[in-house]
Design an enzyme around this catalytic site. Structure first.
Site, PDB file in Angstrom:
ATOM      1  N   HIS A   1     -10.207  -5.096  10.662  1.00 15.31           N
ATOM      2  CA  HIS A   1     -10.909  -4.904   9.401  1.00 15.31           C
ATOM      3  C   HIS A   1     -12.184  -4.109   9.589  1.00 15.31           C
ATOM      4  CE1 HIS A   1      -8.145  -8.168   8.598  1.00 15.31           C
ATOM      5  NE2 HIS A   1      -8.301  -7.930   7.316  1.00 15.31           N
TER       6      HIS A   1
ATOM      7  N   GLU B   1       0.813  -1.228   0.000  1.00 14.33           N
ATOM      8  CA  GLU B   1       0.000   0.000   0.000  1.00 14.33           C
ATOM      9  C   GLU B   1       0.834   1.259   0.000  1.00 14.33           C
ATOM     10  OE1 GLU B   1      -0.637  -2.481   1.871  1.00 14.33           O
ATOM     11  OE2 GLU B   1      -2.665  -3.083   1.366  1.00 14.33           O
TER      12      GLU B   1
END
Lengths: 405, 392
Positions: A210, A141
């Protein structure tokens, strides 16, 4: 609201009133590529003034902040049929239209290409546009966000997808320093027209890592714009607006909202990034919310209406900057504010919004601003615990009752 | 020519006597006969055949090297004294000693190629066409600075000549550089991007992430490690298990270059550009040295000896090397070179004087350039009726 839609129908029906050329959007120096379909939009209060203004603002783009539905599930505009689709398909439609329109738009992310996107937002785009425009990245990322920013510095318009917003924490440095601040530190030389999007929020027992809400972390980065979509209609409009914007925009989607079905107009439309959406006008209390909490609020509103309350619900949509105009008008009308958000209590969007309202509209408040947010805990896995972490409709009802005493 | 070349290829020459000359034609500055010079040391390659040691140059190129490097040296030293007199504040990272990298790189490429570097960016800005006045004004925070005084020492940019800055966070510029190369490949420009970083940044994870993606997608990016052997106060052998930075790319080929020899740098960058356009990323390690400390707050002598610094200055200084080349090739006389240096000094002094006169930014500049204008919409402050920031 229905009146506004009628006016819209009227506008589109009488072309001599509005020169179709004036509905051109995308007023940057780049020439427009692709179609110039008829775009009609109406202001949230029914005014159609925007483009009659002779001010420096070009006035060609008027943006629609009206929700196309009331709190009922589906009802399209009275005149136009539109088409029904799910929220993720709306996002894809917006993305596809923008990729057709401008060859500089490309998509980068993990599994966006051949796999079709983990939430199917980019499904089919790789076969249509090829590997150079829909790029599968490795799980890195920090660097692919950085690469997106570097590409944006030269004029490309990448749409970077974080498979889950939480993963973008790894790219925080790139987003904060390079994305947000480069326009300023270079004295205006570089524009970063990047869109960073992805699903966040608390899902169904996805676990703490998450279920993160990054809007609270990103909100103080100067130079960044943040929007949160909540319906298929505004998802498509905000996606298109974000791609066309010259500023870096973070588009927050929600994991649980991807399968919302809605009827959206066939015509092309773009929404204003900085505007809030009036979901339900009312008199007694202003409820400010965004993303998934909108639905919890609307559910609570059903109960509240039965109990005789008349809440005004505003989906703030623009998390940075806040649309204090719409919010302010509402506060001046109702004098009571309830903020319902999914962020944590500490340092969330709600706390900034509260501060902003107090700073600007203190004299109009009849009661302290109430803010319902998620608990300051990592989101637990167990279903019951997870439910208690997030604001539930019953709590909203109780809060409104308390506010309106 | 071949016989002469054979004469040249004595491998183990002491550093001081590395310049052997070939002069096929009578030299005259206007005729521009090429001069072939051998680099100080041969290139070392990792998974690649290194280019030849023999570099072609011309008298005017040598003179321009001398002038430009002297300008950079003078600029950095003047910045030193400006910092000490508190006209420059904050961080100031000086590039003196490393000029050969900036000049050699510029000589090998065009303004359409992109360069991105970290915070030791003053000289690269100059090499890319930035002016002295702009640099000093930016350093002093004035409005005529290259970033309007809002960036500072670490944020020099020049978009129209492909200089993308100017970045404060170590290593963060490398993914940006790979992104620049991606955009170049996307728009099929046929140009390359050079992403410069230091030996300290070479240990950043995002570098390897970006390298992986660049190698996968065949991006025309060249990663240049300016190895000055110290990551602020930490010597390279204390920070990296494998200080052979040109080899760190593993599957990506690399080249080790003497970064104090401007002709070697030029040769390597030319070679790298051709390679990258065909095959994707390549790593160049420039073996260079900085005379100053890491920044102005670092004396630079706590982690290395003064003898080391003076040693490098005597043996490997890039400007002296060019001076010797010029003198031995009779391109100019010693007094002409002295004149050039005087000229340069005057130019720098004039630029400083001009920059000192320049005004500070207007207070309204605080709010400009936070956002770029988009969709013709105005961005409002807290209350839409009261526009706090009028976007340009």
């Amino acid at each position: 609201m229905a009146a506004a839609l009628q006016t819209a129908a009227l506008l589109s029906a009488s072309p001599n009133l509005i020169d179709p050329q004036r509905f051109r959007v995308g007023l940057s120096a780049r020439s427009l590529i692709g179609r110039r379909g008829s775009i009609f939009v109406v202001r949230s209060d029914g005014r159609t003034s925007g483009f009659f203004n002779a001010k420096s603002r070009s006035g060609n783009l008027i943006t629609n902040a009206v929700a196309t539905k009331a709190d009922a599930s589906t009802s399209s505009t009275a005149s136009k049929p539109g088409h029904e689709l799910l929220l993720f398909e709306a996002l894809r439609e917006g993305l596809e239209e923008e990729m057709d329109r401008d060859p500089h738009v490309c998509v980068m992310g993990e599994d966006v290409g051949h796999y079709g996107g983990s939430y199917k937002v980019t499904k089919g785009l790789a076969t249509k546009y090829g590997d150079l425009r829909v790029l599968d990245t490795p799980i890195a990322e920090n660097s692919f966000t950085g690469m997106g920013i570097g590409a944006a510095m030269t004029g490309l318009r990448p749409v970077v997808e974080g498979m889950n917003m939480g993963f973008l924490l790894l790219a925080f440095n790139q987003i904060s320093n390079n994305c947000g601040m480069l326009h300023y530190t270079s004295g205006g030389q570089f524009k970063i027209p990047i869109v960073i999007r992805g699903p966040g929020g608390v899902g169904r027992q996805l676990g703490a890592e998450h279920s993160q809400r990054l809007e609270s972390y990103f909100q103080s980065i100067p130079g960044l714009q943040m929007v949160a979509c909540s319906t298929a209609y505004n998802a498509k409009g905000l996606m298109k607006a974000a791609i066309r914007s010259e500023n870096p925009v973070v588009l927050f989607e929600h994991v649980l909202l991807y399968n919302l079905k809605e009827r959206i107009p066939d015509e092309e439309y773009v929404l204003c990034l900085e505007e809030a959406e009036m979901v339900r006008p009312g008199e007694h209390v202003t409820i400010l919310t965004y993303s998934r909490m909108r639905y919890h609020v609307m559910q609570a509103v059903k109960t509240l209406v039965n109990k005789g309350y008349d809440p005004e619900v505003i989906d703030i949509r623009s998390l940075k900057p806040f649309d204090l105009y719409t919010i302010g008008n509402s506060v001046k009308k109702t004098h009571r504010v309830l903020i319902v958000e999914e962020c944590m209590r500490t340092g969330g969007i709600g706390s900034s919004l509260r501060a902003a309202i107090i700073d600007n509209f203190w004299d109009y408040l009849d009661a302290p601003i109430m803010c319902l947010s998620s608990q300051d805990v990592p989101t637990p896995y167990a279903g019951t615990l997870e439910e208690w972490t997030v604001v539930q409709p019953a709590q909203i009802v109780a809060a409104v009752e308390q506010l309106c005493q | 020519m071949a016989a002469a070349a054979r004469r040249l290829s004595a491998a183990s020459l002491p550093l001081r006597h590395h310049h052997l000359l070939l002069r096929p034609f009578a030299s005259s500055a206007s005729g521009q006969p090429p001069i072939a010079v051998e680099t100080s040391v041969p290139f070392t390659g990792h998974k690649i055949e290194p280019p030849s040691r023999l570099v072609d140059t011309t008298p005017s190129e040598l003179l321009s090297f001398f002038r430009d490097m002297s300008m950079m040296r003078r600029m950095e030293i003047a910045a030193d004294s400006l910092y000490k007199s508190k006209l420059i504040r904050g961080f100031c990272h000086l590039y003196d000693g490393q000029e050969a990298v900036a000049i050699g790189l510029e000589a090998a490429i065009t303004k359409k190629d992109a360069i991105i570097t970290a915070y030791r960016d003053h000289c690269i800005f100059l090499a890319r066409g930035g002016s002295l006045v702009e640099s000093y004004a930016e350093l002093m925070g004035r409005r005529s600075g290259c970033s309007k005084g809002k960036g500072g020492s670490m944020h020099f940019y020049k978009k129209d000549s492909g200089f993308f800055g100017g970045h404060g966070i170590v290593g963060a510029q490398v993914p940006l550089g790979c992104g620049l190369a991606f955009a170049q490949k996307y728009t099929k420009e046929g140009t390359v991007s050079f992403a410069l970083y230091g030996d300290g940044a070479a240990n950043q994870g995002q570098l390897f992430e970006a390298l992986n993606i660049s190698a996968l997608w065949d991006l025309p990016v060249i990663l240049v490690c300016e190895n000055n052997h110290y990551g602020m106060g930490t010597a390279e052998w204390r920070a990296a298990k494998s200080p052979a930075y040109y080899k760190r790319g593993d599957y990506v080929p690399g080249l080790k270059v003497d970064g104090m020899d401007v002709l070697a740098v030029k040769q390597a960058c030319k070679f790298a550009k051709e390679y990258a356009l065909q095959n994707g990323p390549i790593i160049l390690e420039m073996d260079t040295y900085r005379y100053h400390g890491h920044s102005m707050s670092d004396p630079g002598s706590t982690y290395r000896t003064r003898d080391e610094i003076t040693g490098v200055r005597q043996e490997r200084d890039p400007i002296e090397r060019i001076r010797k080349l010029i003198l031995s090739n009779e391109v100019a006389t010693a007094s002409e070179l002295k004149d050039i240096e005087k000229e340069v000094r005057k130019e720098v002094d004039d630029a400083i004087a001009q920059a000192k006169e320049s005004p500070m930014p207007d207070p309204s500049e605080l709010f400009t350039n936070v956002y770029a204008k988009g969709l013709g919409a105005e961005v409002f402050g807290a209350d839409r009726k009261e526009v706090k920031a009028v976007l340009p």
